[in-house]
Motif scaffolding. Structure first.
Motif, short mmCIF file in Angstrom:
data_model
loop_
_atom_site.label_atom_id
_atom_site.label_comp_id
_atom_site.label_asym_id
_atom_site.label_seq_id
_atom_site.Cartn_x
_atom_site.Cartn_y
_atom_site.Cartn_z
N ARG A 302 -3.89 -27.37 -24.20
CA ARG A 302 -4.78 -26.79 -24.56
C ARG A 302 -5.99 -26.35 -23.68
NH1 ARG A 302 -6.00 -26.99 -29.75
NH2 ARG A 302 -8.18 -26.76 -29.37
N ALA A 303 -6.01 -24.98 -23.66
CA ALA A 303 -7.13 -24.53 -22.72
C ALA A 303 -7.56 -23.10 -23.28
CB ALA A 303 -6.29 -23.96 -21.39
N SER A 304 -8.27 -22.18 -22.52
CA SER A 304 -8.97 -21.00 -23.01
C SER A 304 -7.68 -19.99 -22.50
CB SER A 304 -10.23 -20.83 -22.45
OG SER A 304 -10.51 -19.35 -22.64
N PRO A 305 -7.12 -19.29 -23.19
CA PRO A 305 -6.24 -18.18 -22.65
C PRO A 305 -6.85 -17.13 -21.94
CG PRO A 305 -5.90 -18.64 -24.93
CD PRO A 305 -7.12 -19.23 -24.58
N ARG A 306 -8.27 -16.67 -22.24
CA ARG A 306 -8.70 -15.76 -21.64
C ARG A 306 -9.35 -16.20 -20.04
NH1 ARG A 306 -14.11 -14.09 -20.73
NH2 ARG A 306 -15.06 -15.88 -22.22
N LEU A 307 -9.74 -17.38 -19.96
CA LEU A 307 -10.01 -17.77 -18.69
C LEU A 307 -8.88 -18.26 -17.80
CD1 LEU A 307 -13.13 -20.19 -19.75
CD2 LEU A 307 -13.05 -17.79 -18.85
N LEU A 308 -7.95 -18.67 -18.24
CA LEU A 308 -6.63 -19.00 -17.44
C LEU A 308 -5.94 -17.50 -17.23
CD1 LEU A 308 -4.81 -22.21 -19.03
CD2 LEU A 308 -6.47 -21.95 -17.14
N ARG A 309 -6.19 -16.72 -17.85
CA ARG A 309 -5.33 -15.15 -17.60
C ARG A 309 -6.26 -14.90 -16.34
NH1 ARG A 309 -2.04 -12.74 -21.14
NH2 ARG A 309 -1.90 -13.66 -23.11
N ARG A 310 -7.68 -14.96 -16.46
CA ARG A 310 -8.67 -14.45 -15.47
C ARG A 310 -8.33 -15.22 -14.09
NH1 ARG A 310 -12.72 -11.30 -15.61
NH2 ARG A 310 -13.32 -10.65 -13.60
N LEU A 311 -7.85 -16.69 -14.06
CA LEU A 311 -7.66 -17.41 -13.23
C LEU A 311 -6.46 -16.78 -12.53
CD1 LEU A 311 -7.88 -21.32 -12.73
CD2 LEU A 311 -5.59 -20.41 -12.30
N LEU A 312 -5.36 -16.66 -13.11
CA LEU A 312 -4.00 -16.36 -12.82
C LEU A 312 -4.30 -14.75 -12.03
CD1 LEU A 312 -1.75 -17.27 -15.38
CD2 LEU A 312 -1.30 -17.95 -13.13
N ARG A 313 -5.02 -13.92 -12.93
CA ARG A 313 -5.18 -12.63 -12.21
C ARG A 313 -5.97 -12.52 -11.24
NH1 ARG A 313 -7.45 -8.90 -16.93
NH2 ARG A 313 -5.81 -9.87 -17.84
N ASN A 314 -7.02 -13.40 -10.83
CA ASN A 314 -7.54 -13.44 -9.52
C ASN A 314 -6.87 -14.15 -8.48
OD1 ASN A 314 -9.87 -12.45 -10.78
ND2 ASN A 314 -11.03 -14.08 -10.43
N LEU A 315 -6.00 -15.08 -8.65
CA LEU A 315 -4.83 -15.33 -7.56
C LEU A 315 -4.00 -14.32 -7.07
CD1 LEU A 315 -4.51 -19.12 -8.86
CD2 LEU A 315 -5.99 -18.42 -6.87
N LEU A 316 -3.43 -13.67 -8.22
CA LEU A 316 -2.45 -12.66 -7.82
C LEU A 316 -2.93 -11.45 -7.15
CD1 LEU A 316 -0.21 -12.80 -11.00
CD2 LEU A 316 0.42 -13.79 -8.77
#
Length: 410
Positions: A302-316
């Motif tokens: 259970r997490a925030s999809p929007r925030l986790l997408r941003r986390l992955l996008r920033n790392l990539l």
């Protein structure tokens, strides 16, 4: 090691009482003790009323009977080695030596100066003063210790609550306050803490509001600049136009990063958590970039999809801008934690900069074209911490470095 404050207070109080009792006892014995002196004087007077130790048993018996008759008491006289000399009435027997419990128990026991011992079933005003003093001091110490414990614990319990409030404020909970109890120095300290916390919360809130509003308002002139650029497309040199478009994109990305960073704390209670598969979410983000390899296991959380997408996008994005292709993403699950690891084929980050790269607006020297806003990795750590996890750099077996994100599954 004793670390609790109330235990220290209590032991300090008991230590002071013990020193006081010791001082009183020493002074009492040094001065001879008025009660002890009175007992000694009374023993001399009683010995004078009795026949001397050298008198015959009949004379000692007669003297003892006269003394016992005058106070209507039953008395027994023993020698220094507890041999029966005379007795007025039924002898007060001893159950062995004088240290054994007396049967029947006398109400008075007098050790005469010549060594004889006089026992009586009536009180003679003789007390063992040092024993009485020691008993009273021990009882006084125990009584004060029992009575002082609730008071000491009450004071230190308030200090413990104040400590928890300070720790909560230091951990980022700006709404942390402590109850003000009483009117003493601890209560004044609690009031001072609450006032300081109010001021800190107001300053931080004003700063975040100003930052968020400024970032938001900057989007309007940025949109006008973009519109003007599109309208003047034909009159601009293509190379210059490409440079302006790149600058506008960088500025737009920077504003987006600042806006998210300033609002992230406000999302503490309003962020919407959903059931998601971290592996599927990572696959969607990896598809946006070339030369990215993803492997791992499905991880439901259970997490925030929007925030986790941003986390992955920033790392990539960080791997794309500052690293070398291909980039790698691995997702693992172990002991209730999901681990997301991202690295690329470049040399990586030196260990001395493992923590600095997560600082806002920090840019490593020597990066290509000085790309990036310096906020991407700071947001990665903030988003991970918002989900109860963390972010850090780690060295790999081949000498390169990787970004490791841990997220709790609950």
């Amino acid at each position: 090691m004793i670390s609790r404050l109330y235990i220290r207070f209590h032991l300090t109080l008991l230590g002071c009482l013990a020193l006081f009792a010791f001082a009183v006892i020493m002074l009492w014995h040094r001065a001879g003790g008025p009660i002890e002196q009175a007992d000694a004087n009374l023993a001399v007077l009683m010995q004078n009323q009795l026949a001397p130790a050298s008198a015959t048993p009949a004379e000692q018996q007669a003297a003892l009977e006269r003394m016992a008759a005058s106070i209507h008491a039953r008395m027994t006289l023993y020698s220094a080695n507890w041999q029966l000399i005379a007795s007025a009435g039924t002898p007060i027997r001893l159950g062995g030596g004088w240290r054994v419990r007396l049967e029947p128990r006398p109400d008075s026991y007098v050790h005469l100066p010549d060594g004889r011992r006089l026992l009586s079933d009536q009180p003679l005003g003789v007390v063992r003063s040092h024993t009485l003093l020691h008993s009273l001091l021990i009882l006084l110490t125990i009584g004060i210790a029992i009575a002082a414990y609730p008071l000491v614990r009450y004071i230190t319990r308030r200090l413990e609550r104040l400590q928890r409030g300070v720790e909560s404020l230091g951990a980022g909970d700006l709404s942390a306050r402590v109850a003000v109890e009483g009117k003493d120095e601890v209560a004044q300290l609690a009031r001072s803490f609450n006032r300081a916390a109010d001021q800190i919360e107001q300053l931080v809130t004003a700063h975040k509001t100003l930052l968020a509003n400024a970032s938001h308002e900057l989007r309007t002139p940025l949109a006008r600049i973009r519109l003007a650029l599109e309208l003047s497309m034909d009159s601009l040199d293509p190379k210059r136009k490409a440079g302006l478009e790149k600058d506008i994109a960088e500025l737009d990305y920077l504003l987006d990063e600042i806006l998210l960073a300033s609002r992230l704390d406000a999302l503490r209670d309003t962020v919407e958590l959903e059931e998601l598969d971290l592996l599927a979410l990572a696959a969607e983000e990896c598809a946006r970039y070339d030369e990215v390899e993803l492997n791992g296991v499905p991880v439901l959380m259970r997490a925030s999809p929007r925030l986790l997408r941003r986390l992955l996008r920033n790392l990539l994005e960080n791997a794309h801008r500052h690293g070398q292709p291909p980039a790698y993403v691995r997702i693992e699950r172990d002991a209730g934690m999901a681990t997301l690891t991202v690295w690329d084929s470049g040399p990586g980050i030196p260990p001395e900069e493992f923590e600095r790269v997560f600082e806002p607006f920090y840019r490593r020297r020597g990066t290509r074209d000085n790309l990036g806003t310096g906020l991407g990795l700071a947001l990665v750590r903030q988003i991970a911490q918002r989900h109860g996890g963390g972010a850090h750099c780690a060295s790999m077996a081949d000498g390169r470095s990787s970004f490791v994100i841990t997220l709790p599954l609950r």
